[in-house]
Design an enzyme around this catalytic site. Structure first.
Site, PDB file in Angstrom:
ATOM      1  N   ASP A 332       0.849  -1.173   0.000  1.00  0.00           N
ATOM      2  CA  ASP A 332       0.000   0.000   0.000  1.00  0.00           C
ATOM      3  C   ASP A 332       0.893   1.235   0.000  1.00  0.00           C
ATOM      4  OD1 ASP A 332       0.997  -0.077   2.556  1.00  0.00           O
ATOM      5  OD2 ASP A 332      -0.921   0.208   3.555  1.00  0.00           O
ATOM      6  N   ASP A 593      -7.146  -4.211   3.433  1.00  0.00           N
ATOM      7  CA  ASP A 593      -6.005  -4.986   2.944  1.00  0.00           C
ATOM      8  C   ASP A 593      -6.082  -6.455   3.343  1.00  0.00           C
ATOM      9  OD1 ASP A 593      -4.672  -2.745   1.820  1.00  0.00           O
ATOM     10  OD2 ASP A 593      -3.968  -2.165   3.813  1.00  0.00           O
ATOM     11  N   ASN A 682      30.775 -39.646  12.225  1.00  0.00           N
ATOM     12  CA  ASN A 682      29.600 -38.876  11.798  1.00  0.00           C
ATOM     13  C   ASN A 682      29.132 -37.934  12.897  1.00  0.00           C
ATOM     14  OD1 ASN A 682      28.034 -38.582   9.425  1.00  0.00           O
ATOM     15  ND2 ASN A 682      26.276 -39.492  10.473  1.00  0.00           N
TER      16      ASN A 682
END
Length: 875
Positions: A332, A593, A682
């Site tokens: 806007d 809006d 890992n």
């Protein structure tokens, strides 16, 4: 069908007279009493479809639901009872540490999401004990009386009691974007949900008018609730999460092939079944980035904190990535491109001369609440007019309002029927000049000239007109005719000083900014020109109404300003832009809006916005400034970029190491690495990657939106995995031919080498620039990576080494290792430049799923308490 005093099926309620519905739910025109509300709340639970409460056990369950991890745990348990107790204990410790890391980080992210949700509540107006009060959506119960206003999300299934030109957008349920007109008249029995005009359905949006209704069903008893629950109780997935899922499927396929192949090779070599099974499963776990959920959660939690510091509040953590995806921003004008401090300048007659009478009539003609000569609940224009130093407030208060026709964004007018003490009733109409002039007769020829002059100067104009109405006591839109123009009210809202730089920042981020406003196109064009917004076409609301959808989509690419548009037209523009396959954000703060905010991929509002706008938004800016939005976009892209670093590096390095293990197991007389060693490797590697969310990101990676590309990840894995394997096989050769390694020394050497290469290659892969010279990692990431490599190198000389199957390495090995790591990083750098030699553009289309809009809407109906099992009513 059956009813109780607590519930009523909406299709049944829609066919019943109002009096019968009130009686069935034991409600009066004054609403429920406080005591009765509490009784029903206890009986039916919250008006919620989902819970956002952070709970430790569900998070733990998500960590444990990996089939590979569960199978490893079962196998470790079996090995314990078969005599391999040391290996079983080591694997158990490593699995516990891995799950614990993920649990801690994801639970912290859940707590961050819970705190964020508690900060923003979606509210509605309810009548209890005869008084209106604002309550959270989840605090509604059947029998409550609620007010429905333009742009509001319908908070439950409601039987309408009164309406004023009420219309609802029910596309979330029916897929039909045309608003449905509502009334209070009962519908025939058996009417389908799509034709239930006497009811407003939960999850739909008020697109016009207003009304009052009776809550007949809440939560899972509503039509919307049943649809949403059919999709599951989880939060809606974003494009980012869908990409994670596609990526995970890729890893599952790769892991399955490797696991089966390795197990078959080991069985063919007549190795023990348990060892072969454990080794194969460890390979499968090793290729998967186990801590990816933790890395993502940590990134999002850290991102939410950063955004909060930058005055950006996201309602759900996953909205952060949505921010980074934005390609087109509709905004806007008032308060975003302009200062938002509207000032009344002057009142003019039709000929351009000063007119005190026009100002007086403008004060009287308002649908705002005025107390003590001040506007309590009204729009900024009315507020500015009443606060003007020259406003004749005392004279305006002598008028008596007989009837009011509220402002309507389609009519763009407000009309009052009023009279002063001695006078006859008078109709006063105030609104958009075009709409007022269309209803006037005998227009002075000077009026349009005056109007055009003010518009060209960038001023906001409101026209005022009147008509005598002797003997009239009611008002309808049909009364707005044969008016006489009294003049114009002129307001000023200057461009915001920071807007020009903010628009330039957004353009540099690859975002197209378009203006959607209810103001005059000349005024909008004047502001955009002053701010340097690129020239583009202009479309007005009436022109949009004449366009078919394909025509509108075609014009979007050449249009910058959409002026004189109503709420439904705003939403239509946003939907049309989304249908072209780009990510669309809408920034707005007014009631008008809300429809567009619901329609956008990312609805953005501000802390000072109306409650309706904030309810409709996914992101709330604590300051209405495009610089704040640009900060949010950058943070979203930074999080995505850092997550992709982990994905690309983890998959390529892990794939290379596991491919090496698979190859080595075919020609070695022993396993190339023990299962417990693979898991420890890992774990150390993944733990070091938890600092990735803190890493710096190169500006070029933030300059445009990025999306998941599983094909790119697969290519990256197939290019860089073999590079990693090349140095693994070189390590095998050196360990066997130079150091004449036995099984334990071989395990130790490869453990240290694989951990060093796959961890340090991050500094190459984390940037497309030359590492360290043109792109610097964060201090936390640098220290974490070095700590992991150092820990791996020191483990063989600790008291735990023997139990883990390690032995001290000769000093010459570390000299060899240094040379190999440097050579590996150089080769990886050359491969990186080859791989990224041409930037890959953002995919023109994004994946969309039909359930996403329902899921996203359902996220508004959440509670911090555990929801009851949803109930059904009816047959």
């Amino acid at each position: 069908m059956t009813t109780t005093s607590d519930h009523l099926e909406v299709t049944l309620a829609g066919a019943m007279p109002i009096a019968d519905v009130l009686s069935a739910l034991s409600t009066t025109d004054a609403g429920l009493t406080g005591a009765e509300f509490r009784r029903r709340r206890q009986a039916v639970g919250p008006n919620a479809i989902r819970s956002h409460q952070a709970r430790l056990l569900p998070v733990l369950a998500r960590q444990l639901r990996s089939p590979l991890l569960l199978l490893l745990a079962v196998t470790a348990t079996a090995s314990f009872f078969l005599g391999e107790r040391t290996d079983a204990l080591i694997i158990g410790v490593i699995l516990t540490a891995s799950v614990g890391l993920g649990l801690i980080n994801e639970y912290r992210a859940e707590r961050a999401a819970e705190a964020m949700h508690d900060r923003i509540q979606h509210r509605t107006t309810v009548i209890r004990d005869g008084a209106a009060q604002s309550v959270s959506l989840v605090e509604l119960v059947p029998g409550d009386l609620v007010e429905l206003r333009l742009g509001q999300l319908v908070p439950a299934d409601i039987r309408l009691l009164s309406t004023t030109t009420l219309q609802c957008d029910e596309s979330v349920l029916t897929g039909e974007s045309i608003p449905v007109e509502k009334s209070v008249d009962p519908v025939p029995s058996g009417t389908t949900m799509a034709e239930l005009s006497s009811c407003a359905l939960m999850g739909t949006v008020v697109s016009a008018g207003q009304g009052r209704g009776l809550v007949v069903a809440t939560a899972g008893s509503t039509v919307f609730g049943r649809v949403a629950l059919g999709l599951g109780k989880r939060q809606p997935d974003t494009e980012f999460q869908l990409g994670l899922r596609r990526f995970s499927l890729l890893l599952v396929r790769v892991a399955a092939v490797l696991t089966i192949g390795i197990f078959a090779v080991n069985m063919a070599l007549h190795r023990p079944i348990l060892d072969a099974l454990l080794f194969s499963l460890a390979i499968a776990v090793g290729i998967s980035p186990q801590l990816l959920p933790a890395v993502v959660s940590t990134s999002l939690a850290a991102g939410s904190r950063q955004l909060a510091h930058r005055k950006v509040l996201v309602k759900r953590l996953v909205c952060i990535e949505d921010l980074g995806d934005i390609e087109v921003l509709f905004t806007d004008k008032t308060g975003t491109l302009t200062e938002g401090r509207i000032e009344f300048m002057r009142a003019l007659g039709p000929d351009g001369s000063a007119s005190d009478e026009t100002m007086l009539l403008g004060l009287v003609c308002t649908d705002a609440t005025v107390r003590d000569a001040r506007v309590v609940d009204g729009n900024p224009l009315d507020t500015a007019l009443w606060e003007a130093p020259t406003a004749p407030r005392a004279a305006a208060e002598r008028y008596t309002k007989l009837a009011v026709l509220p402002f309507d964004h389609r009519r763009r007018l407000v009309t009052v029927l009023t009279a002063d003490e001695p006078g006859e009733p008078l109709i006063i109409t105030k609104g958009a000049p075009e709409a007022v002039l269309d209803r006037c007769t005998d227009l002075p020829h000077t009026a349009q000239t005056v109007l055009d002059s003010e518009f060209r100067a960038g001023h906001r104009i409101v026209a005022v007109a009147t008509r005598p109405a002797p003997g009239q006591h009611t008002l309808a839109p049909d009364d707005e005719h044969d008016l006489r123009l009294h003049g114009f009210l002129v307001f000023l809202d200057p461009p915001k000083a920071t807007a020009r730089d903010a628009l330039r920042r957004l353009a540099d981020l690859g975002m197209a900014v378009k203006v959607i406003t209810g103001d005059n196109p000349d005024v909008a064009g004047h502001v955009c020109t002053e701010l340097g917004l690129p020239d583009g076409g202009v479309l007005t609301g009436p022109e949009i109404d004449r366009l078919e959808e394909p025509e509108l989509r075609e014009l979007l690419s050449t249009t910058t300003i959409f002026a004189r548009v109503d709420p439904e037209q705003k939403a239509r523009i946003v939907r049309a832009q989304r249908s072209s396959g780009v990510d669309v954000a809408f920034l707005g703060d007014g009631v008008n809006d809300a429809l567009a905010l619901h329609a956008a991929d990312v609805g953005i509002s501000v802390d000072s916005a109306t409650d309706v706008a904030k309810d409709a938004a996914d992101v709330v800016l604590l300051e209405k400034d495009l610089h704040v939005l640009a900060d949010g976009v950058l943070e979203g892209r930074r999080i995505f970029a850092n997550t992709m670093k982990y994905v690309l590096m983890g998959t390529s390095s892990n794939f290379g190491n596991m491919f090496s293990a698979a190859g080595a197991s075919a020609f070695l007389s022993f396993l190339p690495m023990l299962p417990s060693q693979i898991l420890l490797n890992n774990l150390l590697y993944d733990a070091s990657q938890l600092s990735i969310p803190t890493d710096n990101v190169d500006p070029e990676q933030l300059a445009r939106p990025a999306r998941w590309d599983v094909a790119l990840i697969r290519r990256f894995m197939l290019v860089f995995g073999p590079i990693s394997s090349l140095f693994d096989f070189a390590t095998f050769a050196i360990m066997l031919s130079v150091f004449h390694a036995d099984e334990t020394l071989f395990h130790t050497g490869w453990f240290v080498e694989s951990l060093a290469t796959q961890t340090l290659v991050l500094f190459v892969i984390r940037t497309r620039r030359t590492p360290f010279f043109r792109s610097h990692p964060s201090v936390a990431l640098l220290l974490a990576a070095l700590a992991a490599v150092t820990t791996g190198a020191l483990i063989p000389v600790t008291p735990f080494a023997r139990g883990l199957g390690f032995t001290p390495l000769p000093g010459a090995f570390f000299l060899t290792l240094t040379v190999m790591v440097l050579a590996y990083l150089v080769l990886a750098e050359l491969g990186k430049h080859y791989f990224f030699r041409t930037p890959k553009p953002v995919a023109p289309q994004r994946l969309r799923i039909t359930s996403h809009r329902v899921d996203r809407r359902a996220a508004r109906f959440t509670t911090g308490r555990r929801s009851r099992t949803p109930h059904r009513v009816g047959p």
